[in-house]
Design an enzyme around this catalytic site. Sequence first.
Site, mmCIF file in Angstrom:
data_model
loop_
_atom_site.group_PDB
_atom_site.id
_atom_site.type_symbol
_atom_site.label_atom_id
_atom_site.label_comp_id
_atom_site.label_asym_id
_atom_site.label_seq_id
_atom_site.Cartn_x
_atom_site.Cartn_y
_atom_site.Cartn_z
ATOM 1 N N GLU A 1 -16.042 -129.480 56.814
ATOM 2 C CA GLU A 1 -16.582 -130.077 57.388
ATOM 3 C C GLU A 1 -18.196 -129.554 57.975
ATOM 4 O OE1 GLU A 1 -13.796 -129.739 60.725
ATOM 5 O OE2 GLU A 1 -14.679 -128.103 61.534
ATOM 6 N N CYS B 1 -24.943 -127.670 60.763
ATOM 7 C CA CYS B 1 -24.199 -126.396 60.747
ATOM 8 C C CYS B 1 -23.027 -126.774 59.447
ATOM 9 C CB CYS B 1 -23.288 -126.371 61.962
ATOM 10 S SG CYS B 1 -22.038 -125.043 62.075
ATOM 11 N N CYS C 1 -10.192 -120.350 56.273
ATOM 12 C CA CYS C 1 -10.887 -118.948 56.580
ATOM 13 C C CYS C 1 -9.674 -117.903 56.509
ATOM 14 C CB CYS C 1 -11.518 -118.927 57.965
ATOM 15 S SG CYS C 1 -12.345 -117.480 58.490
ATOM 16 N N CYS D 1 -8.802 -115.300 63.371
ATOM 17 C CA CYS D 1 -9.229 -114.950 64.831
ATOM 18 C C CYS D 1 -8.152 -115.851 65.497
ATOM 19 C CB CYS D 1 -10.569 -115.237 65.052
ATOM 20 S SG CYS D 1 -11.812 -114.327 64.290
ATOM 21 N N CYS E 1 -9.309 -119.340 67.271
ATOM 22 C CA CYS E 1 -10.085 -120.265 66.314
ATOM 23 C C CYS E 1 -9.233 -121.117 65.418
ATOM 24 C CB CYS E 1 -10.723 -119.881 65.017
ATOM 25 S SG CYS E 1 -11.843 -120.752 64.006
ATOM 26 N N GLY F 1 -15.161 -120.923 57.744
ATOM 27 C CA GLY F 1 -14.929 -119.921 56.539
ATOM 28 C C GLY F 1 -15.894 -118.814 57.132
ATOM 29 N N GLU F 2 -15.780 -117.782 56.571
ATOM 30 C CA GLU F 2 -16.647 -116.458 56.926
ATOM 31 C C GLU F 2 -17.493 -116.369 55.710
ATOM 32 O OE1 GLU F 2 -17.254 -113.932 59.081
ATOM 33 O OE2 GLU F 2 -18.297 -113.046 57.600
ATOM 34 N N SER G 1 -23.634 -116.617 60.581
ATOM 35 C CA SER G 1 -22.645 -116.031 61.449
ATOM 36 C C SER G 1 -21.542 -115.104 60.776
ATOM 37 C CB SER G 1 -22.198 -116.949 62.423
ATOM 38 O OG SER G 1 -21.295 -116.527 63.356
ATOM 39 N N SER H 1 -20.026 -112.642 65.922
ATOM 40 C CA SER H 1 -19.359 -113.047 66.626
ATOM 41 C C SER H 1 -18.583 -111.933 67.376
ATOM 42 C CB SER H 1 -18.153 -113.876 66.017
ATOM 43 O OG SER H 1 -18.669 -115.052 65.428
ATOM 44 N N LEU H 2 -19.021 -111.569 68.643
ATOM 45 C CA LEU H 2 -18.364 -110.427 69.290
ATOM 46 C C LEU H 2 -17.137 -110.634 70.391
ATOM 47 C CD1 LEU H 2 -19.266 -107.446 69.520
ATOM 48 C CD2 LEU H 2 -20.741 -107.968 71.340
ATOM 49 N N HIS H 3 -17.474 -111.484 71.110
ATOM 50 C CA HIS H 3 -16.311 -112.082 71.872
ATOM 51 C C HIS H 3 -15.447 -110.919 72.902
ATOM 52 C CE1 HIS H 3 -17.270 -115.665 69.718
ATOM 53 N NE2 HIS H 3 -16.517 -115.484 68.610
ATOM 54 N N ASN I 1 -13.786 -123.380 73.332
ATOM 55 C CA ASN I 1 -13.525 -124.622 72.917
ATOM 56 C C ASN I 1 -11.944 -124.541 72.747
ATOM 57 O OD1 ASN I 1 -16.009 -125.822 72.363
ATOM 58 N ND2 ASN I 1 -16.024 -124.539 70.568
ATOM 59 N N CYS J 1 -15.930 -125.518 65.883
ATOM 60 C CA CYS J 1 -15.354 -124.850 64.686
ATOM 61 C C CYS J 1 -13.965 -125.245 64.123
ATOM 62 C CB CYS J 1 -15.495 -123.481 64.928
ATOM 63 S SG CYS J 1 -14.691 -122.296 63.492
HETATM 64 N N1 SAH Z 1 -16.574 -116.757 60.542
HETATM 65 C C1 SAH Z 1 -18.104 -116.854 61.111
HETATM 66 C C2 SAH Z 1 -18.559 -118.055 61.358
HETATM 67 C C3 SAH Z 1 -17.747 -119.188 61.563
HETATM 68 S S1 SAH Z 1 -17.057 -119.672 63.116
HETATM 69 C C4 SAH Z 1 -17.861 -116.095 62.416
HETATM 70 O O1 SAH Z 1 -16.744 -115.637 62.770
HETATM 71 O O2 SAH Z 1 -18.846 -115.915 62.935
HETATM 72 C C5 SAH Z 1 -18.578 -119.915 64.191
HETATM 73 C C6 SAH Z 1 -18.265 -119.526 65.525
HETATM 74 O O3 SAH Z 1 -17.445 -120.049 66.290
HETATM 75 C C7 SAH Z 1 -17.974 -118.077 65.701
HETATM 76 O O4 SAH Z 1 -18.826 -117.405 66.707
HETATM 77 C C8 SAH Z 1 -16.414 -118.181 66.286
HETATM 78 O O5 SAH Z 1 -15.966 -117.006 66.612
HETATM 79 C C9 SAH Z 1 -16.761 -119.238 67.025
HETATM 80 N N2 SAH Z 1 -15.496 -119.896 67.443
HETATM 81 C C10 SAH Z 1 -14.350 -120.140 66.722
HETATM 82 N N3 SAH Z 1 -13.249 -120.864 67.526
HETATM 83 C C11 SAH Z 1 -13.630 -120.942 68.826
HETATM 84 C C12 SAH Z 1 -13.432 -121.427 69.940
HETATM 85 N N4 SAH Z 1 -12.011 -121.859 69.967
HETATM 86 N N5 SAH Z 1 -13.934 -121.392 71.018
HETATM 87 C C13 SAH Z 1 -15.257 -120.969 71.023
HETATM 88 N N6 SAH Z 1 -15.961 -120.323 69.886
HETATM 89 C C14 SAH Z 1 -15.010 -120.301 68.732
#
Ligand code: SAH
Length: 345
Positions: A91, A104, A111, A115, A118, A158-159, A190, A213-215, A289, A332
């Site tokens: 997508e 995007c 992937c 995570c 995700c 994907g990563e 990213s 992506s730190l989170h 999300n 995502c």
């Molecule tokens: N693999 C890469 C890029 C793809 S994900 C990465 O991890 O950065 C794109 C972004 O969406 C990342 O920052 C990921 O952590 C975030 N993401 C994935 N699922 C999410 C969710 N449920 N809520 C908010 N952000 C999310």
Amino acid sequence: MKLFFYDYDLADWTKWVKDQGLPTFRARQLAAWRSRGIQDPAELTDLPQSLRDQVLTSFYLDGLVLVERFQSSLDETAKYLFRLKDGNMIESVLMHYHYGWSVCISSQAGCRMGCTFCASTGAGFGRDLTAGEMLAQVSLIARDIGQRIGHVTIMGIGEPLDNAENVVRFLRQVNEPRGLNISLRHISVSTCGLVPGMIKFTDEGLPVTLSVSLHAPNDTIRRQLMPIARQYGYDQLLAACRRHVEKTGRRITFEYALFSGINDKLEHADELAARLKGLLCHVNLIPANEFSGGVYRQSHQTDVRTFHNRLVRSGINATVRRELGSDIMAACGQLRRRMEACRNP
Ligand code: SAH
């Protein structure tokens, strides 16, 4: 086996036309078509029929087929679901900002990073995308809307640093002046924090924005959310970020999704601010999300505001990301997952 037409660049075509005993100007003609989003050989209008037939014996043009386009009714966001030649689904999301159109794109079908928040995680892993499959996402969408795409984020499924070779190949082609001509400065890549991949990527010297992506403000929370954090610790990750800033002089972006009760408390904001202090960076706060089957909940608006204020007051550059296309699940991995769910109920 036939090759995807979009995977050939000018150098490849130059060699190909030479091997076929064709005049060299044909290479330029052939190379130009992949930035125009064509999928049907009949559209190769500047080539004689005999050459079109010759191309078709070795190449296919329909490597990406639009399965469905979802248009948001809230804003100009649209989500495109494409089927690849081998049946894998990917997508891409089109967004409109004050500075223009942005796409995007996905870098892999699925992937492997796992995570826990995700939606892509549940859908499993298909394969890496080729550079041409990444380019085609941009040029098919540009053609669909009849507008130039000025910005790209590699933040779909994907990563990217798990498929770094193809991503770098894509980046070296997407800014070709006779092609899509998208400035690398308008591109974000990213990563979830594959440290060795980040180090290598920094050394490529591409002037793109690196997004991490730190989170989480620490290893304990990060490990709960992201398996990759068990492999590369927080300090190691920040060291790679610092190295990136030093070597490129470019500001790094941190993505920080706020999950209610997990990483959104004031103490987390303070801890984060302390760790990022002195680093040339920008923090993108994202209201998480939610999706069906997901275990985390989006932080309350007031918590998002408080977290944001606290970071800013501590001297950290931070903004809250606007949610686009929330009615079409433009976040995502969500759509692909739904399609998979339909296929395997
Ligand atoms: N693999 C890469 C890029 C793809 S994900 C990465 O991890 O950065 C794109 C972004 O969406 C990342 O920052 C990921 O952590 C975030 N993401 C994935 N699922 C999410 C969710 N449920 N809520 C908010 N952000 C999310």
